[in-house]
Design a protein around this motif. Structure first.
Motif: not given
Ligand code: SF4
Ligand code: SF4
Ligand code: SF4
Ligand code: SF4
Ligand code: FES
Lengths: 330, 184, 824
Positions: B72, B81-82, B96, B98, B132-133, B136, B138, C239, C638, C641, C643
């Motif tokens: 990262e 990120s995690m 997690w 990602r 786009v999403l 992502v 996991e 975070f 996590s 997902h 926006f």
């Protein structure tokens, strides 16, 4: 009654010319991509239809269906009309281009051009310089720094090369003794002007490359610095108009080169129209070849070439032509 | 050589250069294109091709990643990120993890930084998405069953913490010090 | 003052400065592991080697062990020194585990830094690595002994600096082990400092274990608001959660350290367990309502009440955890709208004690915590330093280590990590006794003192009827007479109303008697100083407002960051009064329970989310910088997902900004300007507008207006009261307003106990460890009993414990008939 017939004939001619030009422009897109591909050892488009022949159709459809985006803060009216100017200019020029020797139907001779102006050449120059508005206004109206820079470059470049473009034709007029394009073609009955005016030809050729914003002079678009330049913000059909304008102007310039320097429709064996088409295609093909070959010049180099080399060369050429003409005639 | 000559020479040079280039492209026109017709012709990519990223497991089948945050940190596009966490047995792992493949530039720096050989780039580049999403990924999407390019390394075998191996049981370790005896 | 040359640069340093510090002053950071400014040098690690080129001796030496001397020429970059340090690293790494990826120190590890900078990357040593077994050290500190490099910082801090015995070095030679005799919680409430101190990852922060790397933290200088000392911290967030608090060095305030409550009690800002507790969105009658809607409704309702009953029917209550900005905004709002001026104290006694303490602080006698460290005689009057302001106990420990003598006059069973004398007496007797010590330390009738001082001295009692006490006092007085820098530490909690002013007068008397004497108050909360300053001329407290609420003249109440149900001693009365209100507006970041009763509730930002000024107990204005923007933390799973443009759970705003909205009806980020803060009180003039936010400026006057005006305490022993006096006391863990909402501290909270002197217990027939029922006017409190001899007779001590419903007290002083305490 005669004027109605004349009008109908005119309409038919206009329709034919428009159709042919649009067809050519679309074809040019494919030819350019194919040719560029081969010049770079690639295939070019080969997915749509046999050998990719339907690519122009796909492109057109795509552009038609794309969302028409108007950037925030854009001057909407100018933004809408600027692309039309660019597409309109070569179409207007096409009106004075003689495509072939007169058509004979019985006794009537129908000239194969839309309007045989006695100042056809001046008309061409006058109209050609209008296209700068399309570029300058489109970029300005987009409210984007890239477009703005592109249009500023475009305006400066077009104005600079306008001069040598016009001046390079002066010897042609001197030789033909007329501004009418038909007369100019007729004046080349014995030999095409390229043989006696190679310098003029070269200057005209280079300037027309610059006029149509093509490599190596595509600074107003410069994808890698300006992301498309004056048309960065355009999309969909409006973008297509710019695109179309560029390709039509390529074809029209090809036709003009044929008229001014290659003897127009004249040639042995083949019918005049065929000769004309062949000669017309020489210029666009060479443009494409150039695009595959030469890198973009720097902006200062562009300006230097225009003002410090081409322009003086034109003047020298005019004087020389005048001198020789005087000598020969006297 | 006087100046004019050199200028003339330069001009001739320039013209020659231009003509040469035209010749080169012209020659290309008659060569057979070298294009590979993807997707009909698929090239077998070298093992170290940098494309889709996976998280591998150690030879014992445990997740290799210890959530050290190094990948990262090194990632130039900040697309990893995690959150680290501690498992019941003290093992550090990523709760997690990602990767935003919409941002990843497949530079491979993460793989280079990874001290546990967990994160690895694979030659699989065909995973475009309409949204786009959906790019992502996991941990569940990234984690594979095998060891990837290295089938032996087990980080916890070499670390000093008592996870998987007790204190003093890792290779190259002495028995733990007995603090209640002064015998040498 | 020796002058020396380090790396071709000359510097002059005070006598006794170590070369390593002299280099530090030039900005040259000599690598070190064992040396620490607060702990001194032991020369254990050999990392600070430099080469002495000229001077008293030549060659490679440890810069932390050598005093700077005239004519020294030192090179830190000499090849020999560099090679030496490289070897040191190599031999330290010989036994160091291959742990960095799983080590929480990684990223801010001194050893890592030095290993990388000395270019050591290959292990040449073929032998095996030494290993240790680790220990369980409690909920805050994780132990991983393999990583130790034997710098001894931990044991030096833990045993010598802080004075606790349960952690230290064991074994010999290269097997030295740092830990406890057996597994168990570290007893020291300063144990978190091990995390900061240890140059490697042996001790790491357990509350943020594995969650984050230092490089990922958004960090900003902050100020702890756990108690009135205002220790400086660096808060780190990732975070959307604050994850780690580190001590920030401030020689005037907290030195290098902070206490565990401040270090680990941060999770209230994240919403406690599961991050769900904190109210994050505006609410009306317990149901969510947008920010705009809430403002509209609250503003409209306030206007309505003011129109119907007049603006004086609106009252406002702040608290000690408001920032200065918030308090000024509250004052400004009330003034602009004609509401009753805001109150910050719950009862008149608390107000008076704090106000008197604050009024007496001036540049002559106000001791900072660092001055306390060098006091040579300390009288602690009615304060329990460890429980009320933990870091002051650490300062007192330093005073003790330097040979200072410390006496505690307090009814509670005070405990601190050093030896002190304890005189356990009831609160009303405290001033008399320390007055006697002070009086007896000044020989004769105080010749040489000015008139006021002399008069004050003559009014002090000198003799006690109790002979043993008298001899003790005389002994202490002799000690005080010999002291040069005596200090009086005075609490404001259990003491009588007059005690704080009396303490100041005694300090002033000693000052007049030629000593560098000072007073060090312990105030009730983080921003009590500012509360007191702003209510200086207004004697009202919440008690008056409550009466007005009951009488119906106050119809609307604005509560700003006050946990009323926790703080107010009579829950039933409070509930009834609140029920009579037409409008209750609550602004808070804690889930106090008031948010559900409020007509309109606004979530405010914590000090981690907005810049805020707090003034500590010695009058030092300190600015806590915002660390992060807040919102629901993304931890434990996590993130979705999606926006979204907003921050989930980011409905909070600084309280001063909300108050501005209530004043003007306008939303937006307007608030209070530096000029307006200064206009609120002349004392805030030091917060000069050009320099706002200020950090570290003391806002105390050069000379206080009041001198020797305290009610003197004389007239013999006070009569013993009938019954047992109930004292509410604070503990380090379990009674704090903020810490109650920090789940990180849960494990530290001891079971609540009622404490009683053994003689009293015997009389009442109660036994240690019994469950007892304490019958108060408002109901019964069931609690375990602790019996001890180390406290005063005649008092019982009840903690304001978060697990105890103690809010059943009608009034103070509360005298309890022993019969009302019964075994269950
Ligand atoms: S390949 Fe490069 S960009 Fe992609 S995740 Fe790894 S470090 Fe980031
Ligand atoms: S560098 Fe490797 S071990 Fe560390 S967090 Fe990334 S994948 Fe996990
Ligand atoms: S203490 Fe420092 S060097 Fe050792 S494992 Fe931890 S981070 Fe690495
Ligand atoms: S445990 Fe840490 S502080 Fe203590 S001696 Fe070892 S390295 Fe130093
Ligand atoms: S810092 Fe000097 S020997 Fe450790």
């Amino acid at each position: 009654m005669w004027w109605i017939v004349g009008f109908v004939v005119l309409l038919i001619k206009v329709a034919v010319v428009l159709g042919v030009l649009f067809g050519f422009a679309a074809g040019m897109v494919l030819v350019e991509r194919k040719l560029l591909g081969r010049l770079q050892i690639r295939y070019g488009p080969n997915r749509v239809g046999p050998f990719g022949l339907l690519q122009p159709v796909a492109d057109g459809l795509k552009l038609l269906l794309k969302e028409d985006i108007v950037p925030k803060g854009a001057d909407r009216i100018i933004f809408f009309f600027a692309p039309a100017v660019v597409a309109l200019v070569p179409l207007l020029i096409a009106a004075v281009v003689p495509f072939s020797s007169d058509l004979k139907i019985g006794e009537t001779r129908i000239p194969v051009l839309i309007a045989d102006l006695n100042v056809g050449l001046l008309f061409f120059l006058a109209v050609a310089s209008l296209s700068v508005y399309g570029v300058a206004l489109g970029g300005w109206a987009s409210n984007s720094k890239y477009s703005m820079l592109g249009s500023v470059r475009g305006a400066a470049q077009l104005i600079s090369y306008e001069l040598s473009l016009g001046l390079s034709l002066v010897p042609v007029v001197m030789l033909a003794g007329s501004f009418s394009l038909v007369d100019i073609v007729n004046a080349q009955a014995e030999y095409p002007f390229i043989l006696v005016q190679p310098v003029s030809f070269l200057i005209f050729f280079i300037s027309s490359m610059a006029e149509s914003n093509r490599l190596p002079f595509d600074l107003p678009e410069a994808e890698n610095e300006l992301i498309g330049g004056f048309h960065t913000e355009y999309s969909g059909m409006r973008f297509a108009l710019y695109f179309l304008g560029e390709y039509i102007s390529m074809v029209v310039l090809g036709a003009l080169v044929a008229v001014f320097f290659l003897g127009g429709w004249r040639g042995p064996v083949l019918p005049p129209l065929a000769w004309f088409l062949i000669k017309t295609m020489i210029t666009p093909v060479f443009f494409i070849w150039t695009r595959a070959t030469l890198p973009r010049v720097r902006y200062d180099q562009l300006m230097q070439l225009g003002w410090k080399i081409l322009l003086p060369l034109c003047l020298v050429n005019i004087i020389a032509t005048g001198g020789i003409a005087l000598l020969v005639r006297s | 050589m006087n100046e004019n000559e050199s200028r003339l020479g330069r001009i001739m040079d320039g013209i020659g250069g231009i003509v040469d280039s035209y010749a080169v492209t012209l020659k290309h026109l008659f060569r057979k294109p070298i294009t590979e017709q993807y997707p009909e012709q698929k090239k077998v990519l070298p093992e170290r091709t940098r494309a889709r990223i996976v998280l591998t497991r150690d030879p014992e089948g445990e997740e290799r990643c210890v959530s050290c945050y190094l990948c990262e940190a090194v990632c130039p596009t900040d697309c990893i990120s995690m959150e680290g966490a501690e498992r019941g047995d003290g093992r550090r792992y990523a709760l997690w993890f990602r990767i935003n493949f919409a941002r990843c530039i497949f530079c491979g720096l993460c793989e280079e930084a990874c001290p546990t050989l967990a994160i690895q780039l694979t030659p699989d580049f065909e995973f475009s998405k309409y949204h786009v999403l959906d790019l992502v990924y996991e941990k569940e999407d990234l984690l594979i069953e095998g060891c990837g390019k290295n089938s032996e390394y087990n980080y916890y075998e070499h670390a000093g913490v008592a996870v998987g191996f007790d204190k003093g049981e890792h290779p190259g370790e002495a028995k733990p010090v007995d603090v209640k005896s002064n015998m040498p | 003052m020796p002058r020396l040359v380090i790396d071709d640069r000359e510097i002059e340093v005070p006598e006794g400065t170590k070369v390593i510090d002299a280099a530090g002053r030039l900005g040259i950071m000599i690598p070190r592991f064992c040396y620490h400014e607060a702990l001194g040098a032991v020369g254990a690690c050999r990392m600070c080697a430099v080469k002495f080129l000229q001077g008293p001796f030549k060659g490679v030496q440890m810069s932390c062990m050598v005093d700077a001397k005239d004519g020294m020429v030192v090179s830190t970059t000499d090849a020999e020194a560099v090679a030496f340090r490289k070897w040191v690293i190599e031999w330290l790494m010989k036994n160091h585990p291959h742990d960095c990826p799983v080590c929480d120190e990684g990223g801010h590890c001194l050893l890592q830094d030095e290993t990388v900078s000395s270019d050591h990357s290959r292990r040449r040593f073929l032998g095996s690595k030494r290993t240790y077994r680790d220990q369980y050290l409690g909920p805050y500190v994780q132990h991983e002994m393999n990583r130790c490099i034997h710098c001894y910082r931990c044991s030096r801090f833990y045993r010598e600096y802080a004075g606790y015995r349960d952690l230290g070095a064991m074994q010999i030679a290269d097997k030295v082990y740092f830990g406890r005799f057996r597994d168990g919680r570290l007893e020291s409430p300063f144990s978190g400092n091990l995390v900061d101190l240890c140059p490697t990852g042996v001790y790491t922060d357990k509350t943020s274990r594995f969650k984050v790397r230092r490089w990922d933290l958004e960090r900003a200088p902050s100020v702890c608001i756990g108690c009135s000392l205002g220790c400086n911290t660096v808060a780190g967030a990732q975070f959307r959660a604050v994850l780690r608090i580190e001590a920030r060095t401030n020689p005037d305030v907290n030195g290098h350290f902070i206490c565990d409550a401040g270090r680990f009690g941060y999770s209230y800002t994240n919403g406690g367990a599961g991050f769900r507790q904190r109210p994050r969105e505006p609410m009306a009658a317990g149901a969510g309502i947008g920010r705009e809607g809430a403002l509209e409704r609250a503003f409209g309702a306030l206007e309505e009440v003011a129109r119907k009953y007049g603006p004086e029917s609106v009252a406002a209550l702040g608290s000690d955890r408001n920032s200065v900005e918030t308090q000024c905004a509250l004052k400004k709002m009330c003034a602009a709208k004609g509401y009753l001026p805001p109150v910050f104290f719950l009862d008149p006694a608390a107000r008076r004690k704090t106000c008197e303490a604050v009024a007496r602080l001036d540049e002559r006698i106000a001791f900072s915590r660092s001055e306390l460290e060098s006091a040579d005689f300390v009288i602690i009057a009615g304060a329990d330093p460890l429980n009320e302001a933990a870091m002051s106990a650490l300062a007192l420990r330093q005073a003790f280590r330097k040979g200072g003598r410390i006496v505690v006059i307090d009814p509670r069973p005070v405990s601190m990590p050093f030896d002190f004398e304890h005189i356990p007496v009831v609160p009303e007797a405290i001033p008399r006794i320390f007055g006697m010590i002070v009086a007896n330390s000044i020989p004769g009738e105080g010749g040489g003192l000015d008139a006021n001082a002399g008069k004050f001295l003559r009014k002090l009692d000198r003799r006690s009827e109790d002979a043993t006490l008298q001899s003790r006092i005389e002994d202490l007085a002799a000690g005080l007479a010999a002291a040069k820098r005596p200090a009086i530490v005075c609490g404001t909690g259990i003491v009588d109303e007059t005690t704080p002013a009396f303490a100041a007068d005694c300090a002033l008397l000693l000052y007049r008697a030629g000593k560098r004497a000072g007073v060090f108050y312990v105030l009730p909360g983080a921003n009590s100083y500012s509360s007191a300053v702003l209510s200086e001329n207004d004697g009202r407290t919440f008690a008056d407002i409550l009466e007005a609420m009951e009488g119906g003249s106050v119809r609307a109440l604005v509560v700003v960051e006050n946990d009323l149900f926790r703080n107010f001693p009579d829950t039933r009365r409070l509930e009834e009064a609140l029920a009579r209100l037409e409008l209750l507006i609550v602004i808070d970041y804690l889930p106090t329970g008031l948010e559900n009763r409020a007509s309109v509730f606004f979530p405010s930002s914590t000090a981690f989310e907005t810049g805020s000024t707090f003034i500590n107990q010695e009058g030092r204005a300190q600015f806590a910088h915002p660390v992060h923007a807040g919102g629901v933390p993304i931890l434990g799973g996590s993130p979705e997902h999606v926006f979204r443009p907003d921050v989930p759970g980011g409905g909070q705003k600084p309280a001063w900004s909300i108050l501005h909205g209530l004043e003007t009806g306008l939303s937006g980020s307007g608030g209070i300007s530096a000029e307006e803060i200064i206009a609120s009180h002349p004392a805030f003039g030091a917060i000069a507008p050009l320099r706002y936010p200020v950090d570290g400026v003391r806002v105390i006057p050069v000379q206080s207006k009041e001198e020797f005006t305290s009610q003197s305490v004389s007239g013999g022993e006070p009569a013993p009261p009938r019954g047992l006096r109930l004292l509410l006391v604070d503990w380090m863990f379990g009674t704090g307003e903020i810490s109650a909402y920090s789940d990180t501290l849960l494990e530290s909270i001891p079971e609540p106990v009622l404490t009683m002197h053994s003689a009293d217990a015997e009389r009442a027939g109660l036994l240690d460890g019994q469950e007892v029922a304490l019958r108060l006017e408002g109901g019964t409190v069931e609690v375990r009993l602790r019996v001890t001899e180390k406290m005063a007779e005649g008092v019982i001590l009840l903690p304001r414990h978060q697990n105890l419903r103690w809010q059943k007290i009608r009034g103070f002083p509360a005298l309890i008939d022993p019969e009302r305490i019964a075994a269950l």
